[in-house]
Design an enzyme around this catalytic site. Structure first.
Site, short mmCIF file in Angstrom:
data_model
loop_
_atom_site.label_atom_id
_atom_site.label_comp_id
_atom_site.label_asym_id
_atom_site.label_seq_id
_atom_site.Cartn_x
_atom_site.Cartn_y
_atom_site.Cartn_z
N SER A 24 -7.07 -5.98 -5.86
CA SER A 24 -8.18 -6.69 -4.92
C SER A 24 -9.30 -6.68 -5.87
O SER A 24 -9.60 -5.80 -6.67
CB SER A 24 -8.45 -5.80 -3.64
OG SER A 24 -9.14 -4.58 -4.08
N HIS A 43 2.12 3.79 -9.14
CA HIS A 43 2.04 2.25 -9.44
C HIS A 43 3.35 1.86 -10.20
O HIS A 43 3.78 0.90 -9.96
CB HIS A 43 0.75 1.87 -10.12
CG HIS A 43 -0.50 2.15 -9.29
ND1 HIS A 43 -0.70 1.66 -8.07
CD2 HIS A 43 -1.64 2.77 -9.54
CE1 HIS A 43 -1.67 2.24 -7.22
NE2 HIS A 43 -2.49 2.94 -8.45
N ASN A 81 -10.68 -3.33 -6.01
CA ASN A 81 -10.13 -2.19 -7.08
C ASN A 81 -10.58 -1.80 -8.29
O ASN A 81 -10.14 -0.84 -8.82
CB ASN A 81 -8.38 -2.65 -6.98
CG ASN A 81 -7.62 -2.48 -5.82
OD1 ASN A 81 -6.71 -3.19 -5.71
ND2 ASN A 81 -7.88 -1.57 -4.96
N ASP A 96 0.70 -1.12 0.02
CA ASP A 96 -0.03 -0.13 0.03
C ASP A 96 0.96 1.23 0.03
O ASP A 96 2.03 1.36 0.68
CB ASP A 96 -0.97 -0.11 1.46
CG ASP A 96 -2.09 0.92 1.09
OD1 ASP A 96 -2.10 1.47 0.03
OD2 ASP A 96 -2.74 1.07 2.15
C1 FPP Z 1 -1.95 0.29 -3.11
O1 FPP Z 1 -1.55 1.49 -3.17
C2 FPP Z 1 -1.57 -0.46 -4.20
C3 FPP Z 1 -2.30 -0.99 -5.03
C4 FPP Z 1 -3.75 -0.99 -5.39
C5 FPP Z 1 -1.48 -1.71 -6.41
C6 FPP Z 1 -0.21 -2.68 -6.08
C7 FPP Z 1 0.43 -2.82 -7.32
C8 FPP Z 1 1.57 -2.70 -7.66
C9 FPP Z 1 2.53 -2.44 -6.49
C10 FPP Z 1 2.06 -2.82 -9.07
C11 FPP Z 1 1.76 -3.86 -9.95
C12 FPP Z 1 1.94 -5.06 -9.20
C13 FPP Z 1 2.75 -6.16 -9.72
C14 FPP Z 1 2.79 -7.53 -9.40
C15 FPP Z 1 3.79 -5.99 -11.07
P1 FPP Z 1 -2.72 2.64 -3.26
O2 FPP Z 1 -2.87 3.07 -4.71
O3 FPP Z 1 -4.02 2.17 -2.56
O4 FPP Z 1 -2.00 3.82 -2.45
P2 FPP Z 1 -2.48 4.99 -1.77
O5 FPP Z 1 -3.16 4.20 -0.30
O6 FPP Z 1 -1.37 5.84 -1.21
O7 FPP Z 1 -3.62 5.79 -2.33
#
Ligand code: FPP
Length: 230
Positions: free
Chosen positions: A62, A34, A65, A17
């Site tokens: 998720s 991302h 998402n 996160d």
């Molecule tokens: C949460 O951060 C992160 C995600 C919903 C996506 C995670 C994906 C990656 C790390 C990249 C792709 C994955 C792979 C395996 C190549 P957020 O967007 O909720 O952050 P925030 O809480 O600061 O808004």
């Protein structure tokens, strides 16, 4: 045990996160976060296996998402495609088996085919497992396992449900790490996490480097796991 005698968790799961906040703090859009987060996946996957972790489970997307803005969802799907396109070469070299957990039916044909190709090509790799949760929800996973048991006329028990979870061959996580400051599980590995140690850090996922990973492992080594016993 590792070379220094500290305990290394066999199965580590990570809620990655903080990508959005990482980007906003730099005046960039969330997709840039991302992209940076995606680079960090490579760094942490290599490091975790180097440390002796056998199974690493990453929460990439998720079931909830999909509600995010379309351009953000599109970018995450694009990053996953890039990841799985390049993954297989490295996986075969490093003996890593891939398994995607979650409902793949909502993914594009292109992404699903890439995943299935990688899963198939890496299925004989032993000792290191990378599980990537995509369109995954813990509640959905439990409900679907129970429905399969009912359909098949089988008894619903703690172990029969457990055997029908996506993670069944890989065991339960010893340690669940969440980066980005929130202290919740957000529908991740709800059944399997019953006795997992939880580690929360304020560090945002793109900044969660090898040293931060080692801190989590060290703290895990100091925990006393009792599994409800004294
Ligand atoms: C949460 O951060 C992160 C995600 C919903 C996506 C995670 C994906 C990656 C790390 C990249 C792709 C994955 C792979 C395996 C190549 P957020 O967007 O909720 O952050 P925030 O809480 O600061 O808004």
């Amino acid at each position: 045990m590792d070379i220094n005698g500290s305990k290394i968790p066999s199965h580590v799961a990570i809620i990655m996160d903080g990508n959005g906040r990482w980007a906003t703090a730099r005046g960039k859009n969330r997709s840039a976060g991302h992209r940076e987060g995606s680079k960090n996946v490579d760094r942490i996957v290599s490091h975790a296996f180097f440390k002796g972790v056998k199974t690493l489970t990453l929460y990439a997307f998720s079931a909830e998402n999909w509600e995010r803005p379309k351009e953000e969802v599109d970018e995450l799907m694009r990053l996953l495609k890039v990841y799985f396109t390049k993954f297989i070469g490295k996986a075969l070299k490093n003996n890593v088996r891939l398994k995607v957990i979650g409902d793949k039916s909502r993914l594009s044909d292109e992404l699903r085919e890439l995943i299935e190709r990688d899963e198939k090509k890496s299925e004989n790799n032993e000792g290191r497992n990378l599980l990537v949760a995509i369109n995954y929800g813990g509640r959905q996973e439990i409900v679907s396992a129970v429905n399969v048991l009912i359909r098949d006329g089988k008894e619903v028990t703690v172990s029969s449900v457990s055997e029908r979870l996506y993670t069944a061959p890989f065991g339960e996580p010893d340690l669940i790490i969440r980066t980005g400051g929130e202290k919740r599980l957000s529908n991740f590995l709800l059944y399997q996490g019953a006795y997992s140690e939880l580690y929360f850090t304020d560090v945002l996922w793109p900044d969660f480097d090898e040293a931060e990973f080692d801190k989590a492992i060290e703290e895990f080594g100091q925990r006393n796991r009792r599994y409800g016993k004294v």
